[in-house]
Design a protein around this motif. Structure first.
Motif, mmCIF file in Angstrom:
data_model
loop_
_atom_site.group_PDB
_atom_site.id
_atom_site.type_symbol
_atom_site.label_atom_id
_atom_site.label_comp_id
_atom_site.label_asym_id
_atom_site.label_seq_id
_atom_site.Cartn_x
_atom_site.Cartn_y
_atom_site.Cartn_z
ATOM 1 N N GLY A 225 0.851 -1.183 0.000
ATOM 2 C CA GLY A 225 0.000 0.000 0.000
ATOM 3 C C GLY A 225 0.884 1.230 0.000
ATOM 4 N N ASP A 226 0.290 2.403 -0.084
ATOM 5 C CA ASP A 226 1.057 3.649 -0.131
ATOM 6 C C ASP A 226 1.921 3.842 1.112
ATOM 7 O OD1 ASP A 226 -0.036 4.228 -2.591
ATOM 8 O OD2 ASP A 226 -1.601 5.535 -1.767
ATOM 9 N N VAL A 227 1.365 3.567 2.291
ATOM 10 C CA VAL A 227 2.120 3.757 3.533
ATOM 11 C C VAL A 227 3.256 2.747 3.619
ATOM 12 C CG1 VAL A 227 2.003 3.664 6.044
ATOM 13 C CG2 VAL A 227 0.172 4.770 4.753
ATOM 14 N N ALA A 228 2.962 1.485 3.290
ATOM 15 C CA ALA A 228 3.995 0.453 3.338
ATOM 16 C C ALA A 228 5.104 0.756 2.339
ATOM 17 C CB ALA A 228 3.391 -0.923 3.060
ATOM 18 N N GLN A 229 4.748 1.243 1.154
ATOM 19 C CA GLN A 229 5.746 1.575 0.148
ATOM 20 C C GLN A 229 6.628 2.731 0.621
ATOM 21 O OE1 GLN A 229 6.284 -0.145 -2.808
ATOM 22 N NE2 GLN A 229 8.156 1.072 -2.839
ATOM 23 N N LEU A 230 6.015 3.743 1.260
ATOM 24 C CA LEU A 230 6.782 4.864 1.798
ATOM 25 C C LEU A 230 7.785 4.373 2.837
ATOM 26 C CD1 LEU A 230 7.266 7.956 2.104
ATOM 27 C CD2 LEU A 230 5.508 7.897 3.883
ATOM 28 N N CYS A 231 7.332 3.511 3.755
ATOM 29 C CA CYS A 231 8.232 2.964 4.781
ATOM 30 C C CYS A 231 9.340 2.138 4.149
ATOM 31 C CB CYS A 231 7.452 2.124 5.786
ATOM 32 S SG CYS A 231 6.390 3.099 6.863
ATOM 33 N N ARG A 232 8.995 1.330 3.169
ATOM 34 C CA ARG A 232 9.985 0.494 2.489
ATOM 35 C C ARG A 232 11.059 1.376 1.838
ATOM 36 N NH1 ARG A 232 11.043 -1.379 -2.594
ATOM 37 N NH2 ARG A 232 11.956 -3.460 -2.703
ATOM 38 N N ASP A 233 10.616 2.427 1.135
ATOM 39 C CA ASP A 233 11.566 3.323 0.478
ATOM 40 C C ASP A 233 12.490 3.999 1.491
ATOM 41 O OD1 ASP A 233 10.405 2.645 -1.930
ATOM 42 O OD2 ASP A 233 9.200 4.474 -2.078
ATOM 43 N N LYS A 234 11.932 4.442 2.625
ATOM 44 C CA LYS A 234 12.750 5.076 3.661
ATOM 45 C C LYS A 234 13.763 4.088 4.248
ATOM 46 C CE LYS A 234 9.888 8.823 5.386
ATOM 47 N NZ LYS A 234 9.276 9.395 6.592
ATOM 48 N N LEU A 235 13.319 2.854 4.492
ATOM 49 C CA LEU A 235 14.225 1.845 5.049
ATOM 50 C C LEU A 235 15.347 1.499 4.091
ATOM 51 C CD1 LEU A 235 11.740 -0.552 6.842
ATOM 52 C CD2 LEU A 235 13.572 0.751 7.911
ATOM 53 N N LEU A 236 15.056 1.463 2.800
ATOM 54 C CA LEU A 236 16.102 1.180 1.824
ATOM 55 C C LEU A 236 17.142 2.289 1.784
ATOM 56 C CD1 LEU A 236 14.039 -0.367 -1.105
ATOM 57 C CD2 LEU A 236 15.609 -1.541 0.455
ATOM 58 N N GLN A 237 16.719 3.535 2.048
ATOM 59 C CA GLN A 237 17.651 4.656 2.066
ATOM 60 C C GLN A 237 18.451 4.706 3.356
ATOM 61 O OE1 GLN A 237 15.326 8.154 1.363
ATOM 62 N NE2 GLN A 237 14.763 7.545 -0.707
ATOM 63 N N ASP A 238 17.815 4.382 4.489
ATOM 64 C CA ASP A 238 18.463 4.462 5.799
ATOM 65 C C ASP A 238 17.814 3.439 6.720
ATOM 66 O OD1 ASP A 238 19.620 5.083 8.238
ATOM 67 O OD2 ASP A 238 18.588 7.005 8.442
ATOM 68 N N SER A 239 18.511 2.351 7.014
ATOM 69 C CA SER A 239 17.923 1.256 7.782
ATOM 70 C C SER A 239 17.561 1.643 9.215
ATOM 71 C CB SER A 239 18.861 0.049 7.796
ATOM 72 O OG SER A 239 20.070 0.396 8.451
ATOM 73 N N GLY A 240 18.092 2.738 9.717
ATOM 74 C CA GLY A 240 17.778 3.151 11.076
ATOM 75 C C GLY A 240 16.724 4.243 11.160
ATOM 76 N N CYS A 241 16.123 4.570 10.029
ATOM 77 C CA CYS A 241 15.238 5.737 9.985
ATOM 78 C C CYS A 241 13.916 5.544 10.715
ATOM 79 C CB CYS A 241 14.921 6.107 8.543
ATOM 80 S SG CYS A 241 13.747 4.988 7.753
ATOM 81 N N CYS A 242 13.395 4.352 10.722
ATOM 82 C CA CYS A 242 11.983 4.180 11.055
ATOM 83 C C CYS A 242 11.750 3.257 12.245
ATOM 84 C CB CYS A 242 11.247 3.628 9.843
ATOM 85 S SG CYS A 242 11.508 4.597 8.346
ATOM 86 N N LEU A 243 12.646 3.294 13.203
ATOM 87 C CA LEU A 243 12.471 2.422 14.352
ATOM 88 C C LEU A 243 11.214 2.812 15.125
ATOM 89 C CD1 LEU A 243 16.096 2.103 15.746
ATOM 90 C CD2 LEU A 243 14.817 0.423 14.431
#
Length: 159
Positions: A47-65
């Motif tokens: 979904g849009d939210v999951a895709q946003l989180c996935r993209d952020k995690l791929l850029q920075d694995s520590g971004c979304c704890l």
């Protein structure tokens, strides 16, 4: 030290095996969809939210704890006899932080209300090779709480 390093390698390999198995299941699922003629359908995996989180995690694995502990659980921090260890530079990289140096080995134990001797149990061994992280950092405390809440199991996150 040899056994500690061996355990770290085994824990890391287990994580790789789990991720490899998950990727194999996704590939198998996609192949089954294609064989079933669903390739012409528009299938959304994220979904849009999951895709946003996935993209952020791929850029920075520590971004979304996730910092929010699961509600309505019981928790104690405990030290088991004989499990203490000393975190000192240069072998323990946590020693570079004020909260990481010194005597370590305190575990975190989570359980849902109503848990008893028949409740399932999970021992969570985080990565870090006894050089990085503890049950109270990097989201491991949040993960332990959520594992207990979702599985209704008693969860121990060891240091």
């Amino acid at each position: 030290p040899f056994l500690l390093n061996l355990w770290s390698v085994l824990a890391c390999c287990a994580s790789v095996i789990v991720m490899s198995a998950a990727l194999a299941l996704v590939s198998l699922f996609r192949a089954l969809i294609t064989q079933a003629g669903a390739a012409t359908q528009n299938v959304t995996y994220f979904g849009d939210v999951a895709q946003l989180c996935r993209d952020k995690l791929l850029q920075d694995s520590g971004c979304c704890l996730n910092q929010q502990l699961a509600p309505e659980l019981l928790r104690i921090n405990m030290s088991r006899p004989g499990t203490e260890w000393l975190c000192e530079a240069p072998t323990c990289h946590d020693a570079e932080r004020p909260s990481g140096a010194g005597i370590r080995g305190t575990d975190s134990l989570w359980w849902p209300k109503g848990a008893d001797c028949s409740s399932p149990r999970i021992v969570f061994v985080h990565g870090g090779s006894w050089m990085y992280g503890s049950p109270f950092e990097y989201g491991y405390d949040v993960l332990g709480s959520k594992l207990a809440a979702v599985t209704r199991a008693v969860v121990m996150v060891i240091d």
